[in-house]
Write a protein that holds these residues in place. Structure first.
Motif, PDB file in Angstrom:
ATOM      1  N   ILE A   9      -2.082  -7.400 -78.299  1.00 19.24           N
ATOM      2  CA  ILE A   9      -0.829  -7.979 -78.445  1.00 19.24           C
ATOM      3  C   ILE A   9       0.084  -7.110 -79.384  1.00 19.24           C
ATOM      4  CG2 ILE A   9      -0.200 -10.046 -80.118  1.00 19.24           C
ATOM      5  CD1 ILE A   9      -3.106 -11.134 -79.818  1.00 19.24           C
ATOM      6  N   GLY A  11       3.043  -6.704 -81.746  1.00 19.80           N
ATOM      7  CA  GLY A  11       3.732  -7.526 -82.470  1.00 19.80           C
ATOM      8  C   GLY A  11       4.893  -6.939 -83.097  1.00 19.80           C
ATOM      9  N   ASP A  53       3.406 -10.061 -75.154  1.00 20.68           N
ATOM     10  CA  ASP A  53       4.659  -9.138 -75.868  1.00 20.68           C
ATOM     11  C   ASP A  53       4.912 -10.184 -77.078  1.00 20.68           C
ATOM     12  OD1 ASP A  53       6.826  -8.066 -76.740  1.00 20.68           O
ATOM     13  OD2 ASP A  53       8.089  -8.336 -74.912  1.00 20.68           O
ATOM     14  N   ALA A  54       4.580  -9.662 -78.198  1.00 23.08           N
ATOM     15  CA  ALA A  54       5.139 -10.488 -79.246  1.00 23.08           C
ATOM     16  C   ALA A  54       5.933  -9.527 -80.267  1.00 23.08           C
ATOM     17  CB  ALA A  54       4.166 -11.072 -80.258  1.00 23.08           C
ATOM     18  N   ASP A  57       8.116 -11.304 -82.782  1.00 23.80           N
ATOM     19  CA  ASP A  57       7.478 -12.397 -83.459  1.00 23.80           C
ATOM     20  C   ASP A  57       6.496 -11.976 -84.420  1.00 23.80           C
ATOM     21  OD1 ASP A  57       8.592 -14.002 -81.342  1.00 23.80           O
ATOM     22  OD2 ASP A  57       7.015 -13.487 -79.948  1.00 23.80           O
ATOM     23  N   VAL A  59       2.795 -12.069 -85.956  1.00 18.29           N
ATOM     24  CA  VAL A  59       1.609 -12.295 -85.633  1.00 18.29           C
ATOM     25  C   VAL A  59       0.637 -12.507 -86.732  1.00 18.29           C
ATOM     26  CG1 VAL A  59      -0.571 -11.267 -84.317  1.00 18.29           C
ATOM     27  CG2 VAL A  59       1.780 -10.972 -83.342  1.00 18.29           C
ATOM     28  N   ILE A 404       0.748 -16.872 -83.120  1.00 19.95           N
ATOM     29  CA  ILE A 404       2.045 -16.068 -82.901  1.00 19.95           C
ATOM     30  C   ILE A 404       3.186 -16.898 -83.117  1.00 19.95           C
ATOM     31  CG2 ILE A 404       3.454 -14.479 -81.401  1.00 19.95           C
ATOM     32  CD1 ILE A 404       0.585 -13.544 -80.168  1.00 19.95           C
ATOM     33  N   ASP A 406       7.312 -17.666 -83.153  1.00 18.23           N
ATOM     34  CA  ASP A 406       8.523 -17.165 -82.297  1.00 18.23           C
ATOM     35  C   ASP A 406       9.515 -17.010 -83.427  1.00 18.23           C
ATOM     36  OD1 ASP A 406      10.757 -16.941 -80.971  1.00 18.23           O
ATOM     37  OD2 ASP A 406      11.086 -18.965 -80.146  1.00 18.23           O
ATOM     38  N   LYS A 432       4.408 -20.259 -81.465  1.00 16.57           N
ATOM     39  CA  LYS A 432       4.487 -20.150 -79.854  1.00 16.57           C
ATOM     40  C   LYS A 432       3.523 -20.034 -79.260  1.00 16.57           C
ATOM     41  CE  LYS A 432       7.049 -16.240 -77.554  1.00 16.57           C
ATOM     42  NZ  LYS A 432       7.831 -15.119 -77.976  1.00 16.57           N
ATOM     43  N   HIS A 433       2.286 -19.261 -79.576  1.00 14.77           N
ATOM     44  CA  HIS A 433       1.060 -18.957 -78.900  1.00 14.77           C
ATOM     45  C   HIS A 433      -0.106 -19.078 -79.978  1.00 14.77           C
ATOM     46  CE1 HIS A 433       3.380 -17.118 -75.808  1.00 14.77           C
ATOM     47  NE2 HIS A 433       3.371 -16.092 -76.434  1.00 14.77           N
ATOM     48  N   ASP A 444       3.562 -20.550 -74.978  1.00  9.40           N
ATOM     49  CA  ASP A 444       4.962 -20.804 -75.166  1.00  9.40           C
ATOM     50  C   ASP A 444       5.120 -22.344 -75.627  1.00  9.40           C
ATOM     51  OD1 ASP A 444       5.856 -18.460 -74.243  1.00  9.40           O
ATOM     52  OD2 ASP A 444       5.260 -18.741 -72.080  1.00  9.40           O
TER      53      ASP A 444
END
Ligand SMILES: [Zn+2]
Length: 497
Positions: A9, A11, A53-54, A57, A59, A404, A406, A432-433, A444
């Protein structure tokens, strides 16, 4: 997820644990192998099987929600802005209370599975990866073999759940004159404890360890001292925790003082009940609270010295014009603080904002109930209450329970500090996740396991039906529309130029 799968991930802002505190790593990586976090830091040069791909974002660790009622909250939704005046602003006594001994309540008219599915999905989508359910008594426990459906649905969804069937030595009811009463049945409480013990023996550790037992004597108010003592012994024998509602209503607190001369917390201390394995929701009415006219004793010191956790759920009390006095006072006294969502929406991020705002209002001090402390309560505090040093943090070896958020959105705008932006600007919609034990359960913003439209329709049907049966469970012979008027009348007319 297969044991060998490695996920990287990337972040933008990572809430990483340094062994003592949360820290922020800017533009870093979190590596997940199977169900465990194996690396958190700036750079990692291994090979990953998949990547998230964060980079725009935040994390962070999955949030730990230590007090929820996994149901639709049909009664709770009904009494907003209203309800009885003789319950001293308590909300739940309006709708958890039967019409006559063993009489019907609103929950008898709900379909539990619809409420459970909706509730678990809401909790997860708002960032709670671990949830404590308060004994299934609100729309949870009666369909098809006790608590089985809740466990099965939580297992299917993939969320972490602590629960067991709640029990009590007394039940609240309204008599024929509509007065609040309590009916005591000591044997029923003991039978309930036995049932809870066998539930835990059967289900503790189910679904790869995501289902865990916790004993739930429903309320201090409805438990005999003997039941509380036996609960403490059973928890020790099973090596599980205990949670109960305590010091949550003026009636309960005054009953305790009138009967024993002690507040609920002081009485529990006297019984030897408090301890690090105990989580009390909500611990509001302690000695010195301005609403109870009883300044005697030092309840906060008792909580602190025994390491008893408070499950703080500010929104449900704010709706009744009430608040803890105060988040900062408890923190300064050394009381372990954690967060829960007693009510709806089941949004722990929303609760964190209310904890900070109500904490500042309670003390009339903007420096109190800081964002940092509220975030700690919803992560490290909850993990401590459940004795789970692998939860509520992101470090090598912790559980891969990851949220995660957004951050590439107008709602947040410019920000100086990502945690203040998260807590003060956002709510659960920013999520988001969501990953639990390495499995991506929200992607999403949508559940990966259940159909959201279907579960929403299902819970609305179930709840509409419960409201349509109002006369069956409400003590006064008055229609629901009159008892709880809508904000605006339905209008069939029109205006035209
Ligand atoms: Zn509760």
């Amino acid at each position: 997820m297969p044991e060998e799968t490695v996920t990287r991930i990337r972040g933008g802002w990572i809430v990483a644990f340094d062994g003592t505190h949360h820290r922020i790593i800017r533009d870093g990586v979190v590596i997940v192998r199977g169900g465990t976090v194996t690396f958190v830091g700036k750079d990692w040069d291994g090979d990953a099987d998949q990547e998230i791909d964060a980079s725009s974002d935040l994390v962070m660790p999955g949030l730990v929600n230590v007090h929820s009622h996994v149901g639709a909250h049909a009664g709770d939704r009904m009494v907003f802005d209203g309800g009885r005046r003789d319950l001293f602003r308590s909300g739940f006594l309006n709708y958890c209370t039967g019409k006559g001994i063993n009489g019907p309540t609103i929950h008898d008219h709900e379909r539990p599975k619809a409420g459970i599915r909706f509730s678990l999905a809401s909790l997860l989508k708002c960032g709670a990866t671990t949830v404590v359910d308060m004994g299934g008594e609100l729309g949870g426990g009666s369909e098809g073999g006790g608590m089985g459906p809740m466990v099965e649905l939580a297992g299917e969804l993939g969320i972490r759940l602590y629960t067991s069937p709640g029990y009590a030595s007394a039940q609240h009811y309204f008599d024929q004159g509509g007065r609040h009463r309590m009916h005591w049945d000591e044997e029923a409480g003991l039978r309930g404890l036995e049932k809870a013990v066998s539930f835990i023996e059967n289900y503790d550790g189910a679904f790869d360890g995501r289902i865990r037992g916790i004993l739930v004597p429903l309320e201090y108010h409805t438990a005999t001292h003997d039941l509380l003592r036996r609960t403490k012994e059973a928890a020790k024998a099973l090596n599980v925790g205990i949670t109960t509602h305590c010091a949550e209503s003026v009636l309960e607190t005054h009953d305790s003082i009138r009967e024993h001369g002690l507040t609920p917390v002081s009485m529990l201390h006297e019984l030897g009940f408090l301890g690090p394995e105990v989580i009390l929701g909500h611990g509001l009415y302690n000695a010195g609270h301005s609403q109870i006219a009883f300044p005697y004793g030092d309840d906060l010191a008792r909580l602190a010295e025994t390491g008893t956790t408070i499950a703080h759920c500010p929104l449900v009390f704010a709706r009744r014009g009430l608040h803890l006095e105060s988040f900062q006072r408890y923190l300064d006294a050394g009381v372990p603080m954690a967060m829960g969502t007693d009510s709806y929406p089941q949004d722990i991020l929303g609760e964190m904002k209310f904890a900070s705002l109500m904490g500042k209002i309670a003390d009339r001090d903007h420096e109190n109930a800081r964002t940092r402390d509220v975030f700690n309560a919803a992560t490290l505090g909850g993990a401590k209450g459940l004795n789970r040093p692998d939860l509520g943090r992101l470090e090598a070896g912790s559980a891969a329970d990851i949220v995660i958020c957004d951050f590439a959105r107008m709602r947040i705008g410019p920000f100086l500090d990502p945690i203040k932006a998260l807590v003060q600007c956002c709510d659960g919609e920013v999520v988001k996740h969501v990953m639990v034990q390495g499995n991506l359960l929200v992607e999403d913003g949508r559940l990966t396991v259940w159909d959201e439209k279907e579960l929403l329709n299902d819970v609305r049907d179930s709840t509409d039906h419960a409201w349509s049966q109002f006369a069956d469970y409400w003590p006064d012979n008055v229609a629901i529309e009159e008892t709880f008027p809508a904000s605006f009348d339905i209008w069939e007319g029109h205006r035209q130029v």
